[in-house]
Design a protein around this motif. Structure first.
Motif, PDB file in Angstrom:
ATOM      1  N   PRO A   2       0.789  -1.238   0.000  1.00 48.79           N
ATOM      2  CA  PRO A   2       0.000   0.000   0.000  1.00 48.79           C
ATOM      3  C   PRO A   2       0.825   1.294   0.000  1.00 48.79           C
ATOM      4  O   PRO A   2       0.467   2.248  -0.681  1.00 48.79           O
ATOM      5  CB  PRO A   2      -0.833  -0.105   1.275  1.00 48.79           C
ATOM      6  CG  PRO A   2      -0.952  -1.564   1.528  1.00 48.79           C
ATOM      7  CD  PRO A   2       0.342  -2.166   1.039  1.00 48.79           C
ATOM      8  N   GLU A   3       1.942   1.310   0.706  1.00 47.88           N
ATOM      9  CA  GLU A   3       2.729   2.546   0.786  1.00 47.88           C
ATOM     10  C   GLU A   3       3.338   2.946  -0.561  1.00 47.88           C
ATOM     11  O   GLU A   3       3.562   4.119  -0.818  1.00 47.88           O
ATOM     12  CB  GLU A   3       3.808   2.448   1.869  1.00 47.88           C
ATOM     13  CG  GLU A   3       4.737   1.263   1.752  1.00 47.88           C
ATOM     14  CD  GLU A   3       4.234  -0.007   2.435  1.00 47.88           C
ATOM     15  OE1 GLU A   3       5.034  -0.940   2.569  1.00 47.88           O
ATOM     16  OE2 GLU A   3       3.051  -0.084   2.808  1.00 47.88           O
ATOM     17  N   ALA A   4       3.589   1.991  -1.435  1.00 40.97           N
ATOM     18  CA  ALA A   4       4.156   2.302  -2.747  1.00 40.97           C
ATOM     19  C   ALA A   4       3.069   2.519  -3.799  1.00 40.97           C
ATOM     20  O   ALA A   4       3.314   3.138  -4.834  1.00 40.97           O
ATOM     21  CB  ALA A   4       5.075   1.170  -3.191  1.00 40.97           C
ATOM     22  N   LEU A   5       1.872   2.036  -3.542  1.00 44.99           N
ATOM     23  CA  LEU A   5       0.807   2.074  -4.539  1.00 44.99           C
ATOM     24  C   LEU A   5       0.421   3.493  -4.944  1.00 44.99           C
ATOM     25  O   LEU A   5       0.231   3.772  -6.130  1.00 44.99           O
ATOM     26  CB  LEU A   5      -0.424   1.321  -4.038  1.00 44.99           C
ATOM     27  CG  LEU A   5      -1.614   1.285  -4.986  1.00 44.99           C
ATOM     28  CD1 LEU A   5      -1.229   0.659  -6.323  1.00 44.99           C
ATOM     29  CD2 LEU A   5      -2.768   0.539  -4.363  1.00 44.99           C
ATOM     30  N   MET A   6       0.305   4.402  -3.990  1.00 46.39           N
ATOM     31  CA  MET A   6      -0.114   5.773  -4.310  1.00 46.39           C
ATOM     32  C   MET A   6       0.847   6.421  -5.303  1.00 46.39           C
ATOM     33  O   MET A   6       0.409   7.058  -6.273  1.00 46.39           O
ATOM     34  CB  MET A   6      -0.231   6.610  -3.035  1.00 46.39           C
ATOM     35  CG  MET A   6      -0.908   7.925  -3.273  1.00 46.39           C
ATOM     36  SD  MET A   6      -2.555   7.701  -3.969  1.00 46.39           S
ATOM     37  CE  MET A   6      -3.529   8.284  -2.651  1.00 46.39           C
ATOM     38  N   ALA A   7       2.140   6.233  -5.101  1.00 49.98           N
ATOM     39  CA  ALA A   7       3.131   6.798  -6.036  1.00 49.98           C
ATOM     40  C   ALA A   7       2.990   6.158  -7.416  1.00 49.98           C
ATOM     41  O   ALA A   7       3.080   6.849  -8.435  1.00 49.98           O
ATOM     42  CB  ALA A   7       4.541   6.597  -5.490  1.00 49.98           C
ATOM     43  N   ARG A   8       2.753   4.855  -7.468  1.00 54.60           N
ATOM     44  CA  ARG A   8       2.574   4.177  -8.750  1.00 54.60           C
ATOM     45  C   ARG A   8       1.344   4.694  -9.489  1.00 54.60           C
ATOM     46  O   ARG A   8       1.360   4.894 -10.703  1.00 54.60           O
ATOM     47  CB  ARG A   8       2.432   2.670  -8.547  1.00 54.60           C
ATOM     48  CG  ARG A   8       3.711   1.982  -8.143  1.00 54.60           C
ATOM     49  CD  ARG A   8       3.492   0.515  -7.880  1.00 54.60           C
ATOM     50  NE  ARG A   8       3.270  -0.212  -9.129  1.00 54.60           N
ATOM     51  CZ  ARG A   8       2.783  -1.441  -9.189  1.00 54.60           C
ATOM     52  NH1 ARG A   8       2.441  -2.072  -8.085  1.00 54.60           N
ATOM     53  NH2 ARG A   8       2.626  -2.040 -10.348  1.00 54.60           N
ATOM     54  N   LEU A   9       0.258   4.913  -8.750  1.00 61.93           N
ATOM     55  CA  LEU A   9      -0.969   5.403  -9.378  1.00 61.93           C
ATOM     56  C   LEU A   9      -0.806   6.829  -9.876  1.00 61.93           C
ATOM     57  O   LEU A   9      -1.284   7.175 -10.964  1.00 61.93           O
ATOM     58  CB  LEU A   9      -2.137   5.294  -8.412  1.00 61.93           C
ATOM     59  CG  LEU A   9      -2.568   3.879  -8.062  1.00 61.93           C
ATOM     60  CD1 LEU A   9      -3.677   3.901  -7.025  1.00 61.93           C
ATOM     61  CD2 LEU A   9      -3.007   3.116  -9.297  1.00 61.93           C
ATOM     62  N   ARG A  10      -0.146   7.666  -9.096  1.00 59.45           N
ATOM     63  CA  ARG A  10       0.109   9.048  -9.542  1.00 59.45           C
ATOM     64  C   ARG A  10       0.928   9.038 -10.826  1.00 59.45           C
ATOM     65  O   ARG A  10       0.630   9.761 -11.772  1.00 59.45           O
ATOM     66  CB  ARG A  10       0.836   9.836  -8.450  1.00 59.45           C
ATOM     67  CG  ARG A  10      -0.086  10.533  -7.480  1.00 59.45           C
ATOM     68  CD  ARG A  10       0.643  11.581  -6.650  1.00 59.45           C
ATOM     69  NE  ARG A  10       1.732  11.025  -5.886  1.00 59.45           N
ATOM     70  CZ  ARG A  10       1.631  10.552  -4.646  1.00 59.45           C
ATOM     71  NH1 ARG A  10       0.473  10.579  -4.027  1.00 59.45           N
ATOM     72  NH2 ARG A  10       2.677  10.063  -4.025  1.00 59.45           N
ATOM     73  N   HIS A  11       1.966   8.200 -10.846  1.00 52.50           N
ATOM     74  CA  HIS A  11       2.818   8.110 -12.035  1.00 52.50           C
ATOM     75  C   HIS A  11       2.014   7.611 -13.235  1.00 52.50           C
ATOM     76  O   HIS A  11       2.131   8.148 -14.339  1.00 52.50           O
ATOM     77  CB  HIS A  11       4.012   7.186 -11.765  1.00 52.50           C
ATOM     78  CG  HIS A  11       4.899   7.013 -12.950  1.00 52.50           C
ATOM     79  ND1 HIS A  11       5.715   8.013 -13.413  1.00 52.50           N
ATOM     80  CD2 HIS A  11       5.073   5.965 -13.789  1.00 52.50           C
ATOM     81  CE1 HIS A  11       6.367   7.593 -14.481  1.00 52.50           C
ATOM     82  NE2 HIS A  11       5.988   6.354 -14.733  1.00 52.50           N
ATOM     83  N   TYR A  12       1.196   6.589 -13.028  1.00 61.40           N
ATOM     84  CA  TYR A  12       0.383   6.061 -14.124  1.00 61.40           C
ATOM     85  C   TYR A  12      -0.516   7.157 -14.695  1.00 61.40           C
ATOM     86  O   TYR A  12      -0.579   7.348 -15.915  1.00 61.40           O
ATOM     87  CB  TYR A  12      -0.470   4.862 -13.672  1.00 61.40           C
ATOM     88  CG  TYR A  12      -1.426   4.448 -14.767  1.00 61.40           C
ATOM     89  CD1 TYR A  12      -0.988   3.684 -15.837  1.00 61.40           C
ATOM     90  CD2 TYR A  12      -2.753   4.871 -14.768  1.00 61.40           C
ATOM     91  CE1 TYR A  12      -1.848   3.342 -16.872  1.00 61.40           C
ATOM     92  CE2 TYR A  12      -3.617   4.527 -15.787  1.00 61.40           C
ATOM     93  CZ  TYR A  12      -3.159   3.766 -16.837  1.00 61.40           C
ATOM     94  OH  TYR A  12      -3.996   3.449 -17.874  1.00 61.40           O
ATOM     95  N   LYS A  13      -1.237   7.862 -13.819  1.00 58.37           N
ATOM     96  CA  LYS A  13      -2.158   8.910 -14.290  1.00 58.37           C
ATOM     97  C   LYS A  13      -1.414   9.978 -15.080  1.00 58.37           C
ATOM     98  O   LYS A  13      -1.894  10.454 -16.111  1.00 58.37           O
ATOM     99  CB  LYS A  13      -2.898   9.541 -13.120  1.00 58.37           C
ATOM    100  CG  LYS A  13      -3.997   8.673 -12.571  1.00 58.37           C
ATOM    101  CD  LYS A  13      -4.741   9.375 -11.460  1.00 58.37           C
ATOM    102  CE  LYS A  13      -5.851   8.499 -10.931  1.00 58.37           C
ATOM    103  NZ  LYS A  13      -6.658   9.161  -9.927  1.00 58.37           N
ATOM    104  N   GLU A  14      -0.245  10.344 -14.591  1.00 56.12           N
ATOM    105  CA  GLU A  14       0.553  11.390 -15.228  1.00 56.12           C
ATOM    106  C   GLU A  14       0.976  11.004 -16.648  1.00 56.12           C
ATOM    107  O   GLU A  14       0.832  11.779 -17.582  1.00 56.12           O
ATOM    108  CB  GLU A  14       1.784  11.628 -14.348  1.00 56.12           C
ATOM    109  CG  GLU A  14       2.634  12.795 -14.717  1.00 56.12           C
ATOM    110  CD  GLU A  14       3.772  12.905 -13.707  1.00 56.12           C
ATOM    111  OE1 GLU A  14       4.925  12.655 -14.115  1.00 56.12           O
ATOM    112  OE2 GLU A  14       3.497  13.219 -12.538  1.00 56.12           O
ATOM    113  N   VAL A  15       1.491   9.794 -16.804  1.00 63.25           N
ATOM    114  CA  VAL A  15       1.990   9.400 -18.121  1.00 63.25           C
ATOM    115  C   VAL A  15       0.894   8.844 -19.026  1.00 63.25           C
ATOM    116  O   VAL A  15       1.017   8.894 -20.246  1.00 63.25           O
ATOM    117  CB  VAL A  15       3.172   8.402 -18.028  1.00 63.25           C
ATOM    118  CG1 VAL A  15       4.356   9.043 -17.340  1.00 63.25           C
ATOM    119  CG2 VAL A  15       2.781   7.126 -17.362  1.00 63.25           C
ATOM    120  N   ALA A  16      -0.178   8.302 -18.449  1.00 65.21           N
ATOM    121  CA  ALA A  16      -1.227   7.688 -19.273  1.00 65.21           C
ATOM    122  C   ALA A  16      -2.166   8.714 -19.892  1.00 65.21           C
ATOM    123  O   ALA A  16      -2.721   8.460 -20.962  1.00 65.21           O
ATOM    124  CB  ALA A  16      -2.028   6.686 -18.447  1.00 65.21           C
TER     125      ALA A  16
END
Length: 186
Positions: free
Chosen positions: A123-137
């Motif tokens: 969970p602690e890494a998921l938020m950063a992954r989702l932010r990155h996904y939204k940004e590049v996607a």
């Protein structure tokens, strides 16, 4: 000569891209390629291809996609799915402790080898992954939307989203008949 039907499935980590791809392949007799397939075979591919606008444009130069599916899944659902996800590293088989657990806890059903949980599924890494996904996607989604090939599906349950994707694929496959088809999961 028959035209290939090419589709891509986009979505954040844990959105169900692999599950949907398998169902499409089974329902329509198609083959699908995922970044995991390439990685296990030793081919260098950026996981999630095409994830960036540059990658999508490069893909467009090679192939025109007939259909792009975007999976929009709420954060809480993604967090729950990923925090319960365990993987057999050698094969890429995925287990979920909530709805697809291994027969023996912590061990792969086929080989009996230990399962692992990736640090980035916690969970602690998921938020950063989702932010990155939204940004590049976002620019990639905008590109496919402008080309008229993007179809978005939202929900929390793959089984409820699937009938709509199945209908879409069925319709698209009948309007663009071909012998050889493939889907790709970024």
């Amino acid at each position: 000569m028959a035209k290939l039907f090419r589709a891509a499935i986009m979505g954040p980590p844990g959105s169900g891209k692999g599950t949907i791809s398998k169902r499409i392949a089974q329902s329509f007799g198609l083959q699908y390629l995922s970044s995991g397939h390439f990685l296990r075979e030793g081919t260098t591919v950026d996981p999630g291809f095409p994830r960036t606008l540059a990658q999508a444009q490069a893909l467009n130069n090679l192939y025109q996609l007939d259909l792009v599916i975007s999976l929009n899944i709420p954060y809480e659902t993604l967090r729950e799915r990923l925090s319960n996800r365990w993987i057999h590293p050698a094969s890429g088989r995925v287990y979920n402790m909530s709805f697809n657990p291994p027969r023996v806890q912590g061990k792969d059903d086929i080989t009996g080898e230990l399962l692992i949980q990736h640090d980035d599924d916690k969970p602690e890494a998921l938020m950063a992954r989702l932010r990155h996904y939204k940004e590049v996607a976002k620019p990639v989604i905008d590109l496919y939307k402008s080309q008229g090939v993007l179809h978005s599906f939202s929900g929390t349950d793959t089984d409820k989203i699937w009938p709509y994707i199945n209908t879409l694929f069925s319709t698209k496959m009948h309007t663009q008949p071909s012998e050889d088809c493939q889907t790709q999961t970024p």
